[in-house]
Motif scaffolding. Structure first.
Motif, PDB file in Angstrom:
ATOM      1  N   GLN A 154     -17.708  12.360  -0.473  1.00 30.40           N
ATOM      2  CA  GLN A 154     -16.287  12.035  -0.399  1.00 30.40           C
ATOM      3  C   GLN A 154     -15.960  10.852  -1.308  1.00 30.40           C
ATOM      4  O   GLN A 154     -16.832  10.031  -1.621  1.00 30.40           O
ATOM      5  CB  GLN A 154     -15.902  11.673   1.039  1.00 30.40           C
ATOM      6  N   GLU A 155     -14.700  10.768  -1.705  1.00 28.12           N
ATOM      7  CA  GLU A 155     -14.161   9.611  -2.420  1.00 28.12           C
ATOM      8  C   GLU A 155     -12.947   9.106  -1.664  1.00 28.12           C
ATOM      9  O   GLU A 155     -12.314   9.860  -0.926  1.00 28.12           O
ATOM     10  CB  GLU A 155     -13.700   9.992  -3.837  1.00 28.12           C
ATOM     11  N   ALA A 156     -12.655   7.837  -1.856  1.00 26.44           N
ATOM     12  CA  ALA A 156     -11.434   7.266  -1.293  1.00 26.44           C
ATOM     13  C   ALA A 156     -10.552   6.798  -2.436  1.00 26.44           C
ATOM     14  O   ALA A 156     -11.045   6.282  -3.449  1.00 26.44           O
ATOM     15  CB  ALA A 156     -11.760   6.101  -0.376  1.00 26.44           C
ATOM     16  N   ARG A 157      -9.253   6.991  -2.275  1.00 22.95           N
ATOM     17  CA  ARG A 157      -8.275   6.543  -3.273  1.00 22.95           C
ATOM     18  C   ARG A 157      -7.237   5.706  -2.541  1.00 22.95           C
ATOM     19  O   ARG A 157      -6.634   6.160  -1.560  1.00 22.95           O
ATOM     20  CB  ARG A 157      -7.622   7.748  -3.936  1.00 22.95           C
ATOM     21  N   CYS A 158      -7.046   4.478  -3.022  1.00 22.34           N
ATOM     22  CA  CYS A 158      -6.006   3.601  -2.485  1.00 22.34           C
ATOM     23  C   CYS A 158      -5.117   3.178  -3.641  1.00 22.34           C
ATOM     24  O   CYS A 158      -5.606   2.756  -4.688  1.00 22.34           O
ATOM     25  CB  CYS A 158      -6.614   2.352  -1.848  1.00 22.34           C
TER      26      CYS A 158
ATOM     27  N   LEU B 227       0.858  -1.187   0.000  1.00 23.76           N
ATOM     28  CA  LEU B 227       0.000   0.000   0.000  1.00 23.76           C
ATOM     29  C   LEU B 227       0.890   1.232   0.000  1.00 23.76           C
ATOM     30  O   LEU B 227       1.769   1.354   0.850  1.00 23.76           O
ATOM     31  CB  LEU B 227      -0.860   0.002   1.263  1.00 23.76           C
ATOM     32  N   SER B 228       0.672   2.139  -0.944  1.00 20.49           N
ATOM     33  CA  SER B 228       1.509   3.338  -0.982  1.00 20.49           C
ATOM     34  C   SER B 228       0.727   4.626  -0.731  1.00 20.49           C
ATOM     35  O   SER B 228       1.332   5.649  -0.428  1.00 20.49           O
ATOM     36  CB  SER B 228       2.244   3.428  -2.321  1.00 20.49           C
ATOM     37  N   GLU B 229      -0.614   4.566  -0.865  1.00 23.40           N
ATOM     38  CA  GLU B 229      -1.417   5.776  -0.611  1.00 23.40           C
ATOM     39  C   GLU B 229      -2.832   5.396  -0.216  1.00 23.40           C
ATOM     40  O   GLU B 229      -3.413   4.476  -0.789  1.00 23.40           O
ATOM     41  CB  GLU B 229      -1.485   6.657  -1.862  1.00 23.40           C
ATOM     42  N   ILE B 230      -3.364   6.124   0.762  1.00 23.71           N
ATOM     43  CA  ILE B 230      -4.787   6.059   1.105  1.00 23.71           C
ATOM     44  C   ILE B 230      -5.228   7.492   1.369  1.00 23.71           C
ATOM     45  O   ILE B 230      -4.778   8.126   2.319  1.00 23.71           O
ATOM     46  CB  ILE B 230      -5.071   5.191   2.348  1.00 23.71           C
ATOM     47  N   SER B 231      -6.106   8.006   0.498  1.00 23.35           N
ATOM     48  CA  SER B 231      -6.561   9.396   0.606  1.00 23.35           C
ATOM     49  C   SER B 231      -8.078   9.467   0.569  1.00 23.35           C
ATOM     50  O   SER B 231      -8.732   8.653  -0.085  1.00 23.35           O
ATOM     51  CB  SER B 231      -6.009  10.236  -0.556  1.00 23.35           C
TER      52      SER B 231
END
Length: 194
Positions: free
Chosen positions: A67-71, A52-56
């Protein structure tokens, strides 16, 4: 190693609670009330290779009140990923879409409600754009804009960082599982139907 050290490499503005939950895939099964032996489950080698490199979490561009989530996950194509032609196997790509999109869904659920709602797959639509060969570095980008109480959906793009091209895209829809009804069987009635 402290919890902060475990997630220090994960970029993004998601809470530490969300990052700590998603960084260990065993938590997904525990939240669903399951305790499988991951070493023997389908695709363990593939899923274990993901980082995992990003969770926003950010406002949806079309509907800013939502809202949105980006992984984002990364991995490298190894021999266990390949088909007979020596490129990324379609089943492997589908597993990546299934699992990684679920991370984005759970991130948004946890952000909105504080709790993960681990669903079961309802549909997946996969498009294969280009091959990925042994050794290529893949970036799996997942976005969830809908994490409702009954149905959730996310979209995934698998990019080759090696060749800077889109390899696979997909849309994954899941739903919360229903509680199975107990099966009752009347042996006399069953025999009469035979």
């Amino acid at each position: 190693m402290s919890e902060q050290d475990i997630i220090s490499h994960i970029r993004g503005n998601a809470s530490d609670k969300i990052k700590n939950f998603l960084v260990d895939r065993r938590n997904l099964f525990i939240a669903a009330g399951l305790s499988p032996k991951l070493e023997t489950t389908f695709g363990n080698e593939i899923l274990a290779s993901l980082a995992l490199s990003e969770i926003s979490i950010y406002p949806n561009a079309s509907e800013p009140l939502n809202q949105e989530a980006r992984c984002v996950c990364t991995t490298r194509v190894t021999e266990g990923f390949l088909n007979g032609r020596g490129t990324l196997h379609g089943a492997c790509a589908t597993l990546l879409v299934d699992f990684c999109s679920s991370l984005a869904i759970i991130a948004l659920q946890m952000h909105n409600t504080g709790f993960p709602g681990v669903g079961v797959s309802e549909t997946m639509h996969i498009v294969f754009h280009a091959p990925a060969a042994l050794g290529e570095e893949l970036r799996v980008v997942n976005t969830c804009a809908s994490a409702g109480q009954v149905v959730q959906s996310a979209r995934t793009e698998i990019w080759s960082n090696t060749h800077h091209r889109l390899v696979v895209s997909g849309v994954h829809t899941s739903m919360l599982p229903s509680i199975p009804k107990p099966h009752t069987r009347n042996d006399a009635t069953s025999a009469a139907k035979l």
